[in-house]
Scaffold this active site. Structure first.
Site, short mmCIF file in Angstrom:
data_model
loop_
_atom_site.label_atom_id
_atom_site.label_comp_id
_atom_site.label_asym_id
_atom_site.label_seq_id
_atom_site.Cartn_x
_atom_site.Cartn_y
_atom_site.Cartn_z
N LYS A 190 86.55 -128.39 -23.83
CA LYS A 190 85.81 -129.05 -24.80
C LYS A 190 84.76 -128.12 -25.41
CE LYS A 190 86.32 -133.25 -25.56
NZ LYS A 190 87.32 -133.77 -26.08
N LYS A 224 96.41 -126.24 -25.16
CA LYS A 224 95.50 -127.11 -25.49
C LYS A 224 94.35 -126.38 -26.42
CE LYS A 224 92.48 -130.66 -23.63
NZ LYS A 224 91.89 -131.28 -22.25
N CYS A 382 63.61 -89.88 -14.75
CA CYS A 382 62.51 -89.96 -15.59
C CYS A 382 61.02 -90.54 -14.83
CB CYS A 382 62.75 -90.74 -16.78
SG CYS A 382 61.47 -90.60 -18.14
N ARG A 463 56.89 -90.43 -22.69
CA ARG A 463 55.82 -89.64 -23.56
C ARG A 463 54.98 -88.83 -22.50
NH1 ARG A 463 55.25 -93.24 -27.78
NH2 ARG A 463 55.76 -95.57 -27.30
N HIS A 508 67.49 -88.92 -18.43
CA HIS A 508 68.14 -90.13 -17.88
C HIS A 508 69.62 -89.57 -17.84
CE1 HIS A 508 65.08 -93.10 -18.04
NE2 HIS A 508 64.49 -92.61 -19.26
N GLU A 510 71.96 -91.04 -16.06
CA GLU A 510 72.70 -92.31 -16.06
C GLU A 510 73.51 -92.42 -17.35
OE1 GLU A 510 69.40 -92.34 -15.87
OE2 GLU A 510 68.25 -93.88 -16.60
N1 GLN Z 1 56.48 -93.99 -18.38
C1 GLN Z 1 56.86 -92.78 -18.21
C2 GLN Z 1 56.66 -91.97 -19.50
O1 GLN Z 1 56.74 -92.39 -20.48
C3 GLN Z 1 58.60 -92.53 -17.79
C4 GLN Z 1 59.25 -93.06 -18.84
C5 GLN Z 1 60.69 -93.25 -18.25
O2 GLN Z 1 60.92 -93.58 -17.07
N2 GLN Z 1 61.64 -93.75 -19.27
O3 GLN Z 1 56.86 -90.30 -19.69
#
Ligand code: GLN
Length: 537
Positions: A190, A224, A382, A463, A508, A510
């Protein structure tokens, strides 16, 4: 001529629309077509980069630095392709553009309305994908569920596309859920009927219904759904929950989904799909394997989607090495209170993933210290690399005041500090150091041994960086800068000399791991964890 396959969702969200779209993309690619995938997200944020992972799960970063929905991770992993900024569109982007045009005077004299101005902007962005990615078939997934107020302009744009590009060039797939009623042991159609009715009231008649369910769906039920939803019986595709998401393409292949789509699009397969590698992957996944335990120390651990790519990357490495990677989810704030340490102690490896803000940070630093002192394999991603450097700094400088200026602005030992180019930035959205950057590996290091090549490119989102004023002092104590930016200024990978495997990357990794091609760093890390297991049991 670009062809389009549109995916909408019915009944509830999180039924696997993204995985379905990604799987269909793979099956079409395997038939010799150039495909691309786009996600339309109805929220007003310009991108998910400013959202908490609790709201939205992981932010997936593309080569070009676009911060996108996690479904783009599924697309890239399944289809093994690199997507770009044009592949994720939000209401926020659309409205920002329409309003900018209005201010510029592009529509002088006109009243700006959802139809046609907003819908035209959406259609224009859908149209960009085929050209930008040189794709013959573009798959477009609309986030959320049919019936949501926010998604109406997107659905209206999809409806218009049918006449814009020609009926024969579009296929509409509606992904729904068949809920199971425990008391009567029945699956119910449904809600699917209702959501198809809702979709048709907007003017879209689905060509195919993918019905997700936790139990097998019998022929009567399919008939159905076909009858009530006005699709052919063979276009009702039951998709029963499988233990491994990489099995979904094989399930859809068995159901003849791709052939049906091609038929609707008036296309013929250019080659026989080669899915052997996927079949082997699923066989390996189904086999009973020895277990290697990895503690993932983060602060969003309640929501597993917050670390989706990390989880997948660990799985890919495990599959390649013939091990079941069992992830122990450890909340870093709990570690601060002395809780959760059994999981860390019982693990053969520790991962500290990315993150922002000070909550739980001391717990992560404590986990890094544990890994360093006990020689437990450690992978820092990171923030995880920054945490590793903070711990190392506390050890090397003998002061608990060592910190990152992200967490302690006035620390006397700012071993992690803002990137210089970040200092003048006031806007928070889309302003980090984002996307692909090259990294030169230091010969002889563990990182260099892990990768097959000497210069690699990896995706970033941060950053803060390693503060170079500590480089020499830390090098003398055994910190190795195993990956540097081409100009040598930025530490992209750091590792410990006197440790089986303690490696942190400012990027990163990953995001670049694939089911049949695990990321080198994850692979090397899991290998080290397996070696640890052999040692300690
Ligand atoms: N906060 C951290 C930075 O800005 C790591 C950022 C993160 O893990 N993507 O550098």
């Amino acid at each position: 001529m670009t062809r389009y396959v549109f995916f909408t969702g019915g009944v509830v969200s999180s039924v696997g629309k993204g995985v379905t779209a990604a799987s269909v993309g793979l099956l079409l690619k395997e038939r010799g077509f150039r495909v691309a995938v786009q996600k339309l997200d109805p929220y007003i944020n310009v991108d998910p980069g400013t959202m908490s992972p609790y709201q939205h799960g992981e932010v997936f970063v593309l080569d070009d630095g676009a911060e996108t929905d996690l479904d783009l991770g599924h697309y890239e992993r399944f289809i093994d392709t690199s997507l770009t900024r044009v592949c994720n569109v939000t209401s926020g982007q659309v409205y920002a553009e329409v309003i900018a045009k209005e201010r510029r005077g592009d529509f002088l004299g006109g009243t700006i309305q959802v139809i046609p101005h907003v819908t035209n902007e959406i259609k224009q962005r859908i149209g960009l994908v085929g050209k930008a990615l040189n794709a013959e078939i573009v798959l477009v997934e609309v986030g959320g569920t049919v019936g949501d107020i926010e998604s109406l302009p997107f659905l209206e744009a999809l409806r218009q596309m049918r006449s814009d590009v020609g009926r024969g060039n579009t296929v509409y797939i509606h992904v729904t859920l068949l809920p199971y009623i425990g008391a009567t042991h029945e699956l119910k159609t449904k809600p699917t009927q209702h959501s198809v009715r809702e979709l048709r009231s907007i003017g879209i008649s689905p060509d195919m219904i993918v019905a997700r369910s936790d139990y097998p769906v019998n022929g009567d039920l399919r008939a159905k759904i076909a009858l009530f939803c006005d699709v052919e019986p063979r276009a009702v595709v039951p998709l029963v929950t499988v233990p491994e998401i990489y099995q979904v393409p094989l399930e859809l292949e068995r159901a003849g989904v791709a052939d049906y789509i091609l038929e609707r699009l008036g296309l013929e397969a250019r080659r026989v799909p080669q899915l052997q590698a996927w079949e082997q992957l699923i066989e390996r996944a189904a086999q009973t394997k020895p277990v290697v335990k990895i503690a993932l120390v983060g602060k969003y651990v309640e929501l597993k989607d917050a670390y989706l790519s990390v989880r997948e990357a660990l799985k890919h490495a495990g599959l390649a090495l013939g091990y079941e990677v069992e992830i122990e989810w450890v909340h870093s704030a709990e570690l601060e209170k002395g809780k959760g340490w059994e999981a860390v102690r019982g693990a053969h490896g520790i991962v500290v993933p990315g993150g922002f803000g000070s909550r739980g940070i001391e717990g992560k630093i404590a986990a890094a210290r544990f890994a360093r002192e006990n020689k437990v394999p450690y992978l820092g991603l990171c923030l995880g690399m920054q945490v590793m450097v903070i711990d190392f700094g506390r050890f090397a400088l003998g002061s608990e005041e060592v910190n990152s200026t992200e967490f302690e602005r006035g620390t006397p030992y700012p071993v992690i500090d803002l990137l210089p180019e970040q200092r003048a930035i006031a806007d928070m959205g889309g302003t980090m150091r984002l996307g692909l950057y090259p990294c030169h590996l230091q010969p002889g290091s563990k990182a260099a041994r892990a990768y097959p090549q000497a210069i690699v490119e990896e995706r970033h989102r941060h950053r803060f960086e390693f503060n170079n004023s500590y480089r020499d002092a830390f090098a003398q104590r055994g910190l190795v800068y195993s990956g540097l930016s081409p100009d040598g200024r930025l530490v992209e990978i750091a590792e410990l000399a006197d440790h089986p495997f303690m490696v942190g990357s400012q990027f990163h990794p990953e995001f670049l791991s694939r089911p049949n091609r695990p990321h080198p760093l994850f692979r090397a890390f899991v290998e080290a964890a397996i070696a640890r297991k052999a040692q300690v049991g």
